[in-house]
Structures are given as structure tokens and as C-alpha cells.
Design an enzyme around this catalytic site. Structure first.
Site, PDB file in Angstrom:
ATOM      1  N   HIS A   1     -21.179  13.889   6.361  1.00 15.57           N
ATOM      2  CA  HIS A   1     -21.791  14.367   5.133  1.00 15.57           C
ATOM      3  C   HIS A   1     -22.148  15.855   5.196  1.00 15.57           C
ATOM      4  CE1 HIS A   1     -24.936  14.911   2.078  1.00 15.57           C
ATOM      5  NE2 HIS A   1     -24.374  13.892   1.446  1.00 15.57           N
ATOM      6  N   ASP A   2     -21.470  16.661   4.358  1.00 21.61           N
ATOM      7  CA  ASP A   2     -21.823  18.066   4.113  1.00 21.61           C
ATOM      8  C   ASP A   2     -21.926  18.933   5.371  1.00 21.61           C
ATOM      9  OD1 ASP A   2     -21.897  17.382   1.470  1.00 21.61           O
ATOM     10  OD2 ASP A   2     -24.006  17.873   1.142  1.00 21.61           O
TER      11      ASP A   2
ATOM     12  N   LYS B   1     -17.801  17.242  -3.223  1.00 20.40           N
ATOM     13  CA  LYS B   1     -19.169  16.747  -3.393  1.00 20.40           C
ATOM     14  C   LYS B   1     -19.834  17.504  -4.536  1.00 20.40           C
ATOM     15  CE  LYS B   1     -22.972  14.689  -1.637  1.00 20.40           C
ATOM     16  NZ  LYS B   1     -23.830  15.633  -0.933  1.00 20.40           N
TER      17      LYS B   1
END
Length: 290
Positions: free
Chosen positions: A34-35, A121
């Protein structure tokens, strides 16, 4: 209106037990990184905790999942977002990333490889305005292992939404990082009490093991491809002579690959019996696990 500079803090050692007793399975799970873009990681001092442990643990999870055929999925926010796309995020975090590769790229230590999935995202939850749910369904995956940044924002929101979509979320407590130790701990406790299983990197690696293949299961799968009753297929029949052509064999190999079972086409063609294939596939799985 921007992300603050993040002071060093130790990676949590004691993780909350929580309510869920789900068990990770290599045939059901996908890994979400994630990110982990340079922009977000740069708010930390990369030489200080929790960053070294974060990168090490994320790398271990990524490598292990690739070896087992567990899908590896990345999220990455685009640079220079249109104000209409960024919308309310601007009110809390400003304009966000510039459209420069040194900001938008995934950190080099965790860079995506061929076969990995990279999602754009747009919101805290990785499910919003993406096809993450559809991709998980298409791959037959109903567990989501989550690592990356920031624990109490996107990671937690993604876990909560996975839970509401009947996808079992697993937050890897020592493969996450946050604005502070307090917020990191809060995210883990909230997740464990409300929507996810919290586990360590070591526990996740131990749970995700190479799949086992039985002779009976292999017989059924091959017989289905040939179009005959499994009982008619003997252990030492030449499967190629029994009607399994190269197209059907490739189809089987793709199916096995998704379950972490890999063998070379030439190796299978040279040993075209159920006994021979079981040895090839079991040996490949054991090698990958090691």
C-alpha cells in the site's frame, strides 16, 4: 495541509490478538503493498526506525508471495492530480504528489516486477475507483494481506472495506508504518477489534506455505482436461498418448501456477505420467518454499 515530517519510533513488538481466527492460505490470499511510493516514504528518516524494518518486512512478504504464486498488488497515487479527481483530499492534504518519477515511483527496494499488478490509488481505500475487488474475484482470492503506509489512514480504510466486501483482511503489524507510534498502535487495535486479523511478518510467512498436491487430486484434474473418468486413468499411463495435447497441458500449468505449483513444460513432457508429474510438481513446490 501537508503530511508532517515523521519522527522516528520503534516498530511495535506486541501485536493485538483481536477477534478473528482466520488462517492465511496461499491459494486464497493476495498481497497489497500500500502506497510505498518515494513521496510517502520520504516523510520519514530512512535510516531510522521504523523504516528499515518496514522495507525489510515488506520485501520478505513480496518475495515469498511471488514464489508461491500469491498475487502481489501495488497501489500508487498519480502525480499532479486534477482538482476534480483529488476533490476533498485537497482540504486535508493539499495538492499531493508532483508529477515527477522520483516522487511517484515505488521505492526501489520494493519495485514491482513483471506479473505484479499496479493499481491507481484515488482515495484512502484502495477499493475506491479501482477494480481491486473485481481482480480479487477473478483470481479467486478472498484474503488480502496488507503492508505499507500509512497504517491508520489508507491501510486501515482498505482493511475495513475489504471486510465489508467479505474479503478477509490481514494487517501485517510490523510491515506497516505511520505518523507516530500512537497512531500505528491505534490502527492495529482498531483493526483487530473491528475488521481484520493482525499478524506479524514472521507469522504471515509461516502461514503461507507451498501447496500440497495429492495423486488423487492430480488424477481428477488431468482426467477432466482429457475428458475421461478419473478411474480410467492409471498412475503410469502416458498422458500425452491418452489425449492431453500441449494446449491442455499449458492450461493446466497456468492453473497450477496460480496455486504456487510450477514445473517446466519440457520436464512435464519428458515425464508424462501421473507419478512423474506429481514428482515434478511436488519438487518444484518444495524448492520454491525453501
Amino acid at each position: 495541509m501537508s503530511i508532517p515530517r515523521i519522527a522516528p519510533y520503534p516498530m511495535p513488538k506486541a501485536l493485538p490478538e483481536g477477534r478473528a481466527t482466520w488462517s492465511l492460505s496461499a491459494s486464497r490470499a493476495a498481497l497489497l503493498v500500500h502506497d510505498m511510493q518515494q513521496y510517502f516514504v520520504d516523510f520519514f528518516d530512512a535510516t531510522q526506525p521504523p523504516v528499515p524494518a518496514l522495507l525489510q518486512h515488506c520485501a520478505q512478504l513480496i518475495s515469498h508471495c511471488r514464489q508461491l504464486g500469491v498475487p502481489v498488488i501495488y497501489t500508487a497515487q498519480p502525480g499532479a492530480q486534477n482538482p476534480a479527481d483529488r476533490a476533498l483530499l485537497t482540504d486535508f492534504w493539499g495538492a499531493g504528489l508532483a508529477d515527477r518519477s522520483e516522487m511517484t515511483r515505488i521505492v526501489a527496494a520494493l519495485a514491482p516486477q513483471e506479473g505484479d499488478i499496479v493499481l491507481t490509488k484515488w482515495r484512502y481505500s484502495a477499493f475506491k475507483r479501482s477494480d481491486l475487488e473485481a481482480q480479487l474475484r477473478a483470481m479467486g482470492r478472498d484474503q488480502l494481506l496488507i503492508c505499507g503506509v500509512y497504517a491508520h489512514i489508507g491501510c486501515l480504510m482498505t482493511a475495513a472495506e475489504a471486510f465489508m466486501l467479505d474479503v478477509q483482511p490481514f494487517m501485517v503489524g510490523d510491515a506497516l508504518a505511520d505518523f507516530s507510534a500512537e497512531e500505528h498502535e491505534m490502527a492495529l487495535h482498531y483493526a483487530a477489534d473491528r475488521c481484520a486479523r493482525v499478524c506479524s511478518t514472521a507469522a504471515a510467512l509461516a502461514s503461507l506455505q507451498a501447496p500440497k498436491l495429492s495423486l488423487a487430486a492430480l488424477r481428477t484434474e488431468v482426467a477432466e482436461q482429457i475428458g475421461m473418468a478419473p478411474a480410467l486413468l492409471a498412475d503410469d499411463d502416458d498422458l500425452l498418448l491418452m489425449g492431453l495435447d500441449s494446449v491442455r497441458l499449458m492450461s493446466l500449468m497456468e492453473r497450477w501456477k496460480l496455486r504456487g505449483l510450477r514445473a517446466e513444460f519440457a520436464e512435464l513432457a519428458e515425464n508424462p505420467t501421473l507419478h512423474g508429474w506429481l514428482a515434478c510438481l511436488s519438487g518444484a513446490a518444495a524448492t520454491e518454499a525453501a
